[in-house]
Write an enzyme that holds these catalytic residues in place. Structure first.
Site, short mmCIF file in Angstrom:
data_model
loop_
_atom_site.label_atom_id
_atom_site.label_comp_id
_atom_site.label_asym_id
_atom_site.label_seq_id
_atom_site.Cartn_x
_atom_site.Cartn_y
_atom_site.Cartn_z
N GLY A 96 -20.51 10.98 64.50
CA GLY A 96 -19.05 10.87 64.43
C GLY A 96 -18.40 11.35 65.72
O GLY A 96 -18.89 12.29 66.33
N ARG A 160 -24.79 5.84 64.53
CA ARG A 160 -25.61 6.81 63.78
C ARG A 160 -27.06 6.39 63.65
O ARG A 160 -27.74 6.77 62.71
CB ARG A 160 -25.04 6.98 62.38
CG ARG A 160 -23.71 7.71 62.31
CD ARG A 160 -23.41 8.18 60.92
NE ARG A 160 -22.10 8.79 60.82
CZ ARG A 160 -21.84 10.04 61.19
NH1 ARG A 160 -22.80 10.81 61.65
NH2 ARG A 160 -20.62 10.52 61.10
N ASP A 190 -26.37 17.65 63.97
CA ASP A 190 -27.73 18.03 63.56
C ASP A 190 -28.71 16.86 63.65
O ASP A 190 -29.81 17.00 64.18
CB ASP A 190 -27.70 18.65 62.16
CG ASP A 190 -26.94 17.81 61.15
OD1 ASP A 190 -26.05 17.05 61.56
OD2 ASP A 190 -27.24 17.89 59.95
N ASP A 191 -28.29 15.69 63.14
CA ASP A 191 -29.22 14.55 63.15
C ASP A 191 -29.49 14.07 64.58
O ASP A 191 -30.62 13.70 64.91
CB ASP A 191 -28.65 13.40 62.31
CG ASP A 191 -28.69 13.72 60.82
OD1 ASP A 191 -29.65 14.38 60.39
OD2 ASP A 191 -27.76 13.33 60.10
N LYS A 215 -22.38 18.99 69.12
CA LYS A 215 -21.10 18.35 68.81
C LYS A 215 -20.98 18.15 67.32
O LYS A 215 -21.95 17.76 66.68
CB LYS A 215 -21.05 16.98 69.50
CG LYS A 215 -19.98 16.06 69.04
CD LYS A 215 -20.43 14.75 68.38
CE LYS A 215 -21.14 14.82 67.08
NZ LYS A 215 -21.23 13.56 66.32
N THR A 216 -19.89 18.45 66.72
CA THR A 216 -19.48 17.94 65.41
C THR A 216 -18.23 18.68 64.97
O THR A 216 -18.17 19.92 65.06
CB THR A 216 -20.55 18.07 64.29
OG1 THR A 216 -19.94 17.68 63.06
CG2 THR A 216 -21.18 19.44 64.13
N ASP A 218 -17.46 19.13 62.11
CA ASP A 218 -17.78 19.86 60.88
C ASP A 218 -18.04 21.35 61.12
O ASP A 218 -17.97 22.15 60.19
CB ASP A 218 -19.03 19.25 60.20
CG ASP A 218 -18.78 17.84 59.73
OD1 ASP A 218 -17.66 17.33 59.93
OD2 ASP A 218 -19.70 17.24 59.16
N ARG A 266 -18.60 17.05 56.12
CA ARG A 266 -19.53 16.48 55.16
C ARG A 266 -20.18 17.51 54.24
O ARG A 266 -20.30 17.31 53.07
CB ARG A 266 -20.63 15.76 55.93
CG ARG A 266 -21.49 14.86 55.12
CD ARG A 266 -22.83 14.63 55.77
NE ARG A 266 -22.79 14.43 57.19
CZ ARG A 266 -22.68 13.26 57.80
NH1 ARG A 266 -22.56 12.18 57.10
NH2 ARG A 266 -22.71 13.20 59.11
N GLU A 325 -14.34 18.29 52.00
CA GLU A 325 -14.88 17.02 51.47
C GLU A 325 -16.30 17.18 50.94
O GLU A 325 -16.73 16.42 50.08
CB GLU A 325 -14.77 15.91 52.52
CG GLU A 325 -15.95 15.73 53.40
CD GLU A 325 -15.85 14.58 54.38
OE1 GLU A 325 -14.95 13.74 54.29
OE2 GLU A 325 -16.70 14.54 55.27
N ARG A 449 -10.61 13.63 63.99
CA ARG A 449 -11.77 13.37 64.86
C ARG A 449 -11.33 12.71 66.17
O ARG A 449 -12.00 12.83 67.18
CB ARG A 449 -12.73 12.40 64.16
CG ARG A 449 -13.68 13.04 63.24
CD ARG A 449 -14.83 12.21 62.77
NE ARG A 449 -14.83 10.77 62.91
CZ ARG A 449 -15.74 9.98 62.32
NH1 ARG A 449 -16.68 10.51 61.58
NH2 ARG A 449 -15.72 8.68 62.49
P1 FBP Z 1 -21.10 14.21 62.74
O1 FBP Z 1 -21.90 15.19 61.96
O2 FBP Z 1 -21.89 13.09 63.26
O3 FBP Z 1 -20.30 14.88 63.81
O4 FBP Z 1 -20.02 13.52 61.78
C1 FBP Z 1 -19.35 14.28 60.85
C2 FBP Z 1 -18.34 13.48 60.08
O5 FBP Z 1 -17.15 13.33 60.77
C3 FBP Z 1 -18.12 14.14 58.71
O6 FBP Z 1 -17.14 15.11 58.76
C4 FBP Z 1 -17.83 12.96 57.82
O7 FBP Z 1 -18.21 13.21 56.50
C5 FBP Z 1 -18.69 11.89 58.41
O8 FBP Z 1 -18.83 12.18 59.77
C6 FBP Z 1 -18.10 10.52 58.25
O9 FBP Z 1 -19.04 9.59 58.68
P2 FBP Z 1 -18.70 8.10 59.06
O10 FBP Z 1 -18.12 8.15 60.44
O11 FBP Z 1 -20.03 7.45 59.07
O12 FBP Z 1 -17.74 7.58 58.06
#
Ligand code: FBP
Length: 571
Positions: A96, A160, A190-191, A215-216, A218, A266, A325, A449
């Protein structure tokens, strides 16, 4: 005639000024020069081991990553003989978007061209898929300049994709060989940092070093004592806090609505925690606490409803509620069903014929398939059928390429709101609740974001990019660039290389145990959480609202940092 032409030109210029994509604000943000910590200002750096932290890789990580699991924690200090030949580096933005990503690219670019002006930076397009399929652009000084201090990941795009098969890994090897890359920077959560660890192990023999960047939004990529938060977290929290502060102001003015707000994040509840400190809502749910106290969804509903009832007794039929969430993951009975359904979906998709998948089944067939599974008990069915239909359908949503449940797509705030309303109707029938329950529900996620990064994130991301270059120049691979002591002034920040392998654990993904970087949840023993526990009863009943306003880019509030980070640093 001439005067008319001049007037037309000036009108055109005014129209361009009004409707063009280049705003004054964007122009002004571009002029901001991020600070650089003193360890990195000299250019030449060296690394040395940093003792005093226990970072041991588990056995599976040592087996799957025999080379990179030998890495030891290092700090970066000025001086040394780090070689500054021309370098060919690659960079990929992954997962993300998070505010500050463009400054990571800027940091790497500036450090490498300062190291040697003939160095080249290759930007992979649309995330890891760009490495797999060799889709790239060369990053230029103009691109770096244009995107400086801006939000989003649109300079390169993101994705992703997981590099999870020998074939994909081989394709990545070929791309790096074709482009003659001696280094690769992976910007992600993390991933994505898990991808980075495996890439480092697999690209080592061909001489491509790999460094991850935390980065995130979250906030769950942390290493106690070494990495307080990833970049992007602060900006997203501030964007959400602006909105919640505005809702505080609105509901306190016309005293009419309860606002149910779901906040992105997430899994862990770090975002909700920080936004709570920024805004002082009436109710805040923290997933980790719900898990610790083993609350059922009905108990969570009671927790909210009790505050609604108490406030109604004080004549207050309004308020703000923060719902992370990822909360569903922390409610035991829901978590169990998420795991079981994920397992059944992965199992079905693995066995399915070409072109078939679980998601193509009708909802009724999906439920039937789950019901027939060996791992599904009668008890699971009873729990499932007791949930509101919005939640039942949410549990069936497709998992992402890493096997993650798509919390962002479930209207948890709506589910809770309806359950609270039902509960209050019963309380009213018993004569316990006499208030008026009018509601609004909101979701804040993708907007935050994409916000402009705070000055903190501009500086932080820029320093991370410079740190990544410094690690590469010192021969490191299989590390995550990090900055220690973020609560101190920028000049005192300490750049580090944290070995990736010890951050990994085994986690159930797509019905299998996989080696991935562990997410850090909110620590219920941390000073920040203890402050929240001390303050929140007062916030529940008094209107102790805090109005943070929009993100500040100049003036005394421009150097703000996350409140939770600062509270934790107080110890
Ligand atoms: P990252 O862990 O890749 O930074 O993404 C986090 C996030 O923004 C979460 O907060 C959210 O649940 C998820 O990505 C949403 O994913 P998508 O962009 O696939 O809808």
């Amino acid at each position: 005639m001439k005067a008319r032409t001049q007037a037309a030109v000036s009108a055109e210029a005014q129209i361009e000024d009004l409707l063009g994509t280049e705003t004054r604000f964007r122009e002004e943000r571009r002029a901001y020069q991020p600070g650089l910590c003193s360890a990195l200002t000299a250019g030449r750096t060296t690394t040395r081991p940093l003792d005093g932290y226990e970072l041991d890789a588990i056995k599976v990580a040592r087996e799957q990553l025999p080379f990179v699991s030998q890495n030891r924690l290092v700090e970066i200090i000025p001086g040394g003989q780090a070689s500054h030949q021309p370098r060919r580096l690659g960079i990929v933005l992954s997962g993300g978007p998070a505010p500050g990503g463009h400054n990571v690219i800027g940091g790497v670019f500036e450090a490498m061209t300062k190291g040697h002006p003939e160095s080249r930076l290759i930007g992979f397009l649309a995330g890891p898929k760009g490495i797999i399929t060799n889709q790239h652009v060369e990053v230029t000084a103009e691109m770096v300049d244009l995107h400086k201090n801006s939000g989003g990941f649109h300079m390169l795009g993101t994705g992703r994709d997981k590099i999870d098969t020998p074939k994909k890994m081989e394709q990545c090897r070929q791309t790096c060989a074709t482009l003659q890359l001696d280094g690769l920077v992976v910007v992600g959560g993390d991933d994505s940092n898990t991808n980075a660890a495996f890439l480092a192990e697999n690209l080592r023999e061909m001489g491509t070093q790999v460094i991850g960047i935390p980065k995130t939004i979250d906030g769950d990529l942390q290493v106690p004592g070494l990495l307080q938060v990833p970049f992007g977290y602060h900006s997203a929290c501030m964007a959400f806090a602006t909105e919640i502060g505005n809702l505080n102001s609105d509901c306190k003015s016309d005293l009419k609505y309860w606002h149910f707000n779901r906040l992105m994040g997430r899994s862990a509840s770090h975002i909700a925690l920080e936004v709570a400190f920024q805004t002082h809502p009436n109710v805040i749910l923290i997933g980790e606490e719900i898990e610790e106290n083993e609350l059922t969804i009905h108990q969570v509903v009671r927790l909210i409803a009790d505050v609604v009832v108490e406030r109604a007794q004080l004549g207050k039929n309004y308020g703000t509620i923060l719902i992370p969430e990822g909360i569903l993951e922390f409610i035991h009975e829901i978590h169990v069903l998420i795991i079981k359904i994920s397992y059944i979906i992965a199992d079905y998709d693995r066995e399915a014929h070409e072109g078939e998948s679980f998601q193509q089944l009708s909802y009724e067939d999906q439920v039937q398939l789950i019901d027939n599974s060996d791992i599904w008990r009668d008890y699971d069915s009873r729990v499932f059928l007791g949930f509101p239909s919005l939640l039942q359908r949410g549990l069936m949503l497709p998992r992402d390429s890493h096997g993650n449940f798509p919390f962002a797509l479930v209207n948890t705030e709506r589910i809770l709101l309806e359950m609270v309303a039902t509960y209050l109707r019963k309380q009213r029938a018993k004569g316990i609740y006499k208030g008026i329950f009018r509601t609004q529900n909101h979701y804040y996620g993708y907007d935050g974001r994409g916000t402009f990064p705070t000055c903190f994130d501009c500086d932080y991301a820029y320093n991370l990019g410079q740190t990544a270059y410094s690690l590469l120049a010192n021969g490191a691979t299989g590390y995550m660039a990090a900055i220690k002591d973020l609560h101190r002034p920028v000049a005192e920040w300490q750049p580090l290389g944290i070995p990736l392998a010890p951050l990994m654990h085994l986690e159930e993904r797509k019905s299998r145990l996989e080696l991935v970087i562990a997410k850090q949840k909110v620590d219920l023993e941390s000073p920040a959480f203890r402050f929240l526990a001390r303050e929140r009863d007062r916030w529940a009943l008094e209107d102790h609202y805090r109005f943070p306003g929009p993100i500040q880019f100049s003036g005394p509030a421009a150097d703000a940092k996350p409140i939770s980070l600062q509270l934790n640093a107080l110890g």
